[in-house]
Motif scaffolding. Structure first.
Motif, mmCIF file in Angstrom:
data_model
loop_
_atom_site.group_PDB
_atom_site.id
_atom_site.type_symbol
_atom_site.label_atom_id
_atom_site.label_comp_id
_atom_site.label_asym_id
_atom_site.label_seq_id
_atom_site.Cartn_x
_atom_site.Cartn_y
_atom_site.Cartn_z
ATOM 1 N N ASP A 172 9.844 -69.099 22.191
ATOM 2 C CA ASP A 172 9.453 -68.382 20.967
ATOM 3 C C ASP A 172 10.346 -68.897 19.847
ATOM 4 O OD1 ASP A 172 8.930 -66.398 18.924
ATOM 5 O OD2 ASP A 172 8.390 -64.981 20.502
ATOM 6 N N ASP A 173 9.760 -69.192 18.695
ATOM 7 C CA ASP A 173 10.585 -69.671 17.570
ATOM 8 C C ASP A 173 11.424 -68.546 16.975
ATOM 9 O OD1 ASP A 173 8.612 -69.287 14.652
ATOM 10 O OD2 ASP A 173 8.015 -68.692 16.663
ATOM 11 N N SER A 174 11.094 -67.309 17.313
ATOM 12 C CA SER A 174 11.843 -66.162 16.785
ATOM 13 C C SER A 174 13.043 -65.861 17.696
ATOM 14 C CB SER A 174 10.940 -64.932 16.712
ATOM 15 O OG SER A 174 11.705 -63.754 16.570
ATOM 16 N N ASP A 200 5.197 -67.624 23.227
ATOM 17 C CA ASP A 200 4.559 -67.150 22.001
ATOM 18 C C ASP A 200 3.410 -68.101 21.650
ATOM 19 O OD1 ASP A 200 5.650 -66.740 18.527
ATOM 20 O OD2 ASP A 200 4.107 -65.681 19.671
ATOM 21 N N GLU A 209 15.300 -62.713 10.328
ATOM 22 C CA GLU A 209 14.457 -63.104 11.466
ATOM 23 C C GLU A 209 13.696 -61.901 12.020
ATOM 24 O OE1 GLU A 209 17.591 -66.206 13.356
ATOM 25 O OE2 GLU A 209 15.639 -66.050 14.307
ATOM 26 N N GLU A 224 9.636 -61.281 12.303
ATOM 27 C CA GLU A 224 8.929 -60.923 13.530
ATOM 28 C C GLU A 224 8.052 -59.696 13.295
ATOM 29 O OE1 GLU A 224 8.520 -62.708 16.006
ATOM 30 O OE2 GLU A 224 7.732 -61.344 17.527
ATOM 31 N N LEU A 259 3.526 -69.913 9.884
ATOM 32 C CA LEU A 259 4.699 -69.160 10.307
ATOM 33 C C LEU A 259 5.122 -68.201 9.202
ATOM 34 C CD1 LEU A 259 6.699 -72.043 11.996
ATOM 35 C CD2 LEU A 259 5.388 -70.245 13.117
#
Lengths: 122, 203
Positions: free
Chosen positions: A10-12, A56, B111, B115, B140
């Motif tokens: 997941d990039d998060s 994700d 961040e 999300e 994104l």
């Protein structure tokens, strides 16, 4: 890497932390490896035996479906779950075609536990 | 400003579509932060940029933190999930609970907001796409911290119709307000209305 290493892709960073925290608390014997994109996930899991992936969908570079496709090409019995905010039927259908489980975010303990328990069933 | 005529029936249907989408997003938001959410009836208006700004800022003049996410597909534009800047850390604490050390929360604020925005905005967009059996892809999410007029002017408003979808939601335990706003490209909105007409005709 042991069998059944869990790869959280997941990039998060926040999402990865939440998933890892739940796994560490409830399944302390399982190794968790983080990756922030598909290329990193493929590289880190290359030598893993029967890896488990929590992926994700929306990431920089390849998306989760593309990553799942590459994983399946490498290892048909890889256990992959897509844990994503992108809940559209079109994405779910693509996941179904690949034999990938599809779970909607937000992340909670119940969802992560179910992923890990199901992945342990041969 | 705009050459798009929207009939009463079209406006009603768009309102209903957005209502359903926002309802699902509210449920998701409630699950995300473990709190009850009250949502206002979505207000949908087609406005020039300066009127849109005036309409919003008259009710919410504070600086905002939140997320912007561009999208394309059966509808093109940008969506925003916004909170008054002073409240954003409280939202994050509610979301993260005990899974992150308290001393890491401020560091992760941007961040975590991304999300939250990703989840809520995709909930809205996904519902719209599914209702029409179409697809909307999103880029994104990006963290933003700005006043509302800057956000709108950064979207090149002369190329866009400001389809202001304004929903106010209140987190009950903390009385925090948040907003969802969508800016839609004028050409894509025109195509969207055609798809809407086909959909209505199919009933």
């Amino acid at each position: 890497m042991d069998e059944h290493t869990i790869f959280v892709v997941d990039d998060s960073r926040v999402s990865r932390m939440m998933v890892k925290s739940i796994i560490n608390n409830n399944f302390p014997d399982r190794e968790v490896v983080e990756a922030e994109n598909g290329d990193e996930a493929l590289e880190k899991s290359a030598s893993s035996v029967r890896p488990v992936f929590i992926i994700d969908y929306n990431m920089p570079g390849m998306n989760g479906i593309e990553l799942a496709g590459k994983i399946k090409q490498r290892s048909q019995d890889a256990c992959i779950t897509m844990l994503t905010a992108n809940i559209q039927d079109s994405v779910k259908n693509e996941a179904d075609k690949l034999g990938v489980r599809f779970i909607k975010k937000p992340i909670n303990e119940e969802k992560i536990n179910s992923i890990i328990v199901l992945s342990s069933i041969p | 400003m705009n050459a798009i005529e929207v009939s009463d029936l079209q406006h009603d249907y768009v309102t209903e579509v957005i209502n359903i989408s926002i309802g699902k997003a509210a449920s998701t938001m409630s699950e995300l932060i473990n709190d009850s959410i009250k949502m206002s009836v979505p207000r949908i208006e087609l406005l020039p940029a300066n009127e849109a700004i005036e309409s919003f800022v008259s009710k919410e003049p504070r600086k905002l933190s939140g997320v912007c996410q561009k999208f394309n597909g059966c509808l093109d534009g940008e969506a925003f999930l916004l909170f008054p800047e002073e409240n954003s850390l409280s939202i994050i604490k509610m979301m993260l609970g005990n899974s992150v050390p308290v001393n890491s929360m401020a560091e992760l604020e941007q961040e975590a907001l991304c999300e939250i925005g990703n989840i809520i905005i995709n909930s809205v967009l996904g519902s719209i796409a599914d209702l029409f059996h179409e697809r909307i892809d999103s880029e994104l999410p990006l963290y933003i911290s700005s006043e509302y007029n800057e956000l709108i002017y950064n979207t090149n408003p002369e190329d866009n119709i400001i389809m202001m979808i304004q929903v106010e939601f209140i987190l009950e335990s903390q009385s925090i307000k948040g907003y969802v706003s969508m800016i839609v490209n004028i050409n894509s909105f025109s195509e969207f209305l055609k798809a809407l007409d086909k959909h209505i005709d199919s009933f």
